[in-house]
Scaffold this motif. Structure first.
Motif, PDB file in Angstrom:
ATOM      1  N   THR A 119     -39.207 -24.143 -45.109  1.00 29.39           N
ATOM      2  CA  THR A 119     -39.177 -23.095 -46.134  1.00 29.39           C
ATOM      3  C   THR A 119     -39.139 -23.710 -47.535  1.00 29.39           C
ATOM      4  O   THR A 119     -39.854 -23.277 -48.445  1.00 29.39           O
ATOM      5  N   HIS A 158     -29.972 -17.967 -50.998  1.00 30.84           N
ATOM      6  CA  HIS A 158     -29.879 -19.202 -50.226  1.00 30.84           C
ATOM      7  C   HIS A 158     -30.136 -20.385 -51.166  1.00 30.84           C
ATOM      8  O   HIS A 158     -31.068 -20.333 -51.981  1.00 30.84           O
ATOM      9  N   ASN A 203     -31.600 -23.150 -50.855  1.00 32.64           N
ATOM     10  CA  ASN A 203     -32.950 -23.739 -50.829  1.00 32.64           C
ATOM     11  C   ASN A 203     -33.944 -22.930 -51.646  1.00 32.64           C
ATOM     12  O   ASN A 203     -34.934 -23.473 -52.135  1.00 32.64           O
ATOM     13  N   PHE A 227     -28.965 -14.837 -45.442  1.00 30.90           N
ATOM     14  CA  PHE A 227     -28.292 -15.623 -44.396  1.00 30.90           C
ATOM     15  C   PHE A 227     -26.789 -15.384 -44.356  1.00 30.90           C
ATOM     16  O   PHE A 227     -26.164 -15.557 -43.321  1.00 30.90           O
ATOM     17  N   GLN A 238     -35.334 -15.893 -42.436  1.00 29.27           N
ATOM     18  CA  GLN A 238     -34.506 -15.162 -41.466  1.00 29.27           C
ATOM     19  C   GLN A 238     -35.226 -13.952 -40.887  1.00 29.27           C
ATOM     20  O   GLN A 238     -34.788 -13.427 -39.866  1.00 29.27           O
ATOM     21  N   HIS A 296     -37.731 -22.774 -37.159  1.00 27.39           N
ATOM     22  CA  HIS A 296     -36.714 -23.105 -36.149  1.00 27.39           C
ATOM     23  C   HIS A 296     -35.690 -22.005 -35.882  1.00 27.39           C
ATOM     24  O   HIS A 296     -34.688 -22.239 -35.225  1.00 27.39           O
TER      25      HIS A 296
HETATM   26  C1  LIG Z   1     -32.812 -17.683 -46.081  1.00 30.96           C
HETATM   27  C2  LIG Z   1     -33.001 -19.127 -45.682  1.00 30.96           C
HETATM   28  N1  LIG Z   1     -33.900 -19.883 -46.329  1.00 30.96           N
HETATM   29  C3  LIG Z   1     -34.118 -21.157 -45.992  1.00 30.96           C
HETATM   30  C4  LIG Z   1     -33.415 -21.761 -44.966  1.00 30.96           C
HETATM   31  C5  LIG Z   1     -33.694 -23.148 -44.561  1.00 30.96           C
HETATM   32  O1  LIG Z   1     -34.602 -23.828 -45.383  1.00 30.96           O
HETATM   33  P1  LIG Z   1     -35.542 -24.962 -44.777  1.00 30.96           P
HETATM   34  O2  LIG Z   1     -36.483 -24.304 -43.805  1.00 30.96           O
HETATM   35  O3  LIG Z   1     -36.221 -25.549 -45.937  1.00 30.96           O
HETATM   36  O4  LIG Z   1     -34.639 -25.939 -44.086  1.00 30.96           O
HETATM   37  C6  LIG Z   1     -32.446 -20.997 -44.268  1.00 30.96           C
HETATM   38  C7  LIG Z   1     -31.612 -21.536 -43.186  1.00 30.96           C
HETATM   39  O5  LIG Z   1     -31.533 -22.638 -42.778  1.00 30.96           O
HETATM   40  C8  LIG Z   1     -32.246 -19.664 -44.639  1.00 30.96           C
HETATM   41  O6  LIG Z   1     -31.354 -18.901 -43.992  1.00 30.96           O
END
Ligand SMILES: Cc1ncc(COP(=O)(O)O)c(C=O)c1O
Length: 365
Positions: free
Chosen positions: A65, A91, A93, A141, A169, A191
């Protein structure tokens, strides 16, 4: 174990494992050939595009992601002084992809989300003519809330902004139609709801050529590579489609595995999967009401998902549940129960029995 942690990672499905085994057998005994694997990659791209209701040429494979969100954050055409609007609870990220652009002059507006879910009204006071993007998670999340993306996209369209969606998600757990949602870019990894081990993601962009120039460039993204593979001084033409974002070799085993997961998901049907996950949520909420345990996220069916966060005090609950064989995650709002398509009503009832036992044994003396 009682696995209630699909929002963290789903266990390896037999259908996915079979595709991985088949890939590794081919790798060991026939070394591909790679052209066969690449042809299969295009079939899986088309399957994935079908799941999202979009054309295959709008889908690029990525690592995860974060890679997709970073491509969007760097590629959206913004000028110093422009802004992007995010939920403060986003999140990390998603948030970091934008926060990292601040030294180059992007203003990041982090919006309080004091309601149980976000819609256009949540963002409207923070959006102005310098807003280039509203970036948000479809399903969050830490609460399981399902934000009203279509409503937010209407606000964005009216003000000339783009919606960048983190669908990590929601993909594989809810029907996600990128066109209907009206988003400019949608990124996810595979995943969780897509049942494939870590290291594969994808980015859908509605109009890649106009909207998002790539951050990195390699042969896969170039339209005018020479037959002899000499990279000459002539002007470089990027592919007009989303493959311009793909660099180097792919995670081919995972892409093959994704084909198995998508076959499984389409055989069951996403409406049936999401109905099943929401019904497990209905059953859990009944138990929680009976036990007097509060849910952190929304109770409304159309605003929830496969994620349910239990507001349990920090009095040994996490250890008690782990000791009782329950796999779940601790998040900032409480203990997160998350369902996968493999969970059953019996799993929910078993959890309720364990919670009732916990209430008896963790009660202060
Ligand atoms: C909303 C969301 N975005 C991103 C991620 C993960 O990011 P990436 O796929 O870059 O590890 C998660 C969970 O791990 C998530 O819950």
């Amino acid at each position: 174990m009682l696995h209630l942690d699909a929002a963290h990672q789903t266990p390896l499905s037999t259908a996915v494992r079979a595709r991985l085994d088949a890939f590794y057998d081919q790798a060991q005994f026939t070394a591909g050939p790679k052209s066969t694997w690449l042809a299969r990659t295009e079939e899986v791209r088309a399957q994935l595009a079908g799941l999202l209701g979009v054309a295959p040429e709008t889908v690029a494979f990525t690592k995860n992601t974060s890679e997709g969100l970073n491509i969007a954050a760097r590629g959206l055409r913004w000028q110093p002084g422009d802004n992007v609007v995010l939920l403060a609870s986003e999140h990390p990220n998603n948030a970091y992809a934008w926060l990292a652009q601040r030294p180059a002059g992007l203003e990041v507006r982090q919006v309080p989300d004091d309601k149980k879910w976000a819609d256009a009204a949540t963002f409207a006071p923070y959006v102005d003519e310098r807003t280039r993007a509203i970036a948000l998670s479809h399903v969050m999340f830490h609460s399981g809330q399902r934000n009203d993306v279509a409503d937010i996209a209407r606000l964005a369209a009216a003000t000339g902004a783009q919606v960048v969606l983190d669908a990590m998600q929601s993909v594989g757990t809810l029907p996600v139609d990128a066109g209907e949602l009206g988003v400019a870019a949608l990124a996810a990894g595979s995943h969780k709801g897509l049942l494939v081990p870590q290291g594969l993601g994808f980015l859908h962009t509605a109009a890649p050529a106009d909207v998002l120039p790539p951050t990195y460039v390699a042969t896969a993204g170039v339209a005018n590579t020479r037959a002899d593979l000499v990279a000459g001084p002539e002007a470089l033409r990027l592919r007009p489609d989303a493959q311009r974002f793909e660099i180097g070799n792919f995670n081919l085993p995972a892409i093959h595995a994704l084909g198995g997961a998508l076959d499984l998901i389409s055989a069951i049907g996403l409406p049936a999967i999401s109905e099943h996950l929401l019904s497990l949520g209905d059953r859990l909420i009944d138990h929680l009401d009976h036990l007097g345990i509060t849910l952190a996220g929304p109770r409304e069916r159309e605003r929830r998902s496969h994620i349910y966060v239990l507001e349990l005090p920090d009095t040994g609950w996490a250890e008690f549940l782990a000791g009782s064989g329950v796999r779940l995650s601790k998040v900032r709002t409480g203990l997160r129960v998350s369902f996968g398509l493999y969970n059953t009503g019996d799993d929910v009832d078993r959890l309720a029995d364990i919670l009732a036992r916990g209430q008896r044994s963790l009660r202060p003396a």
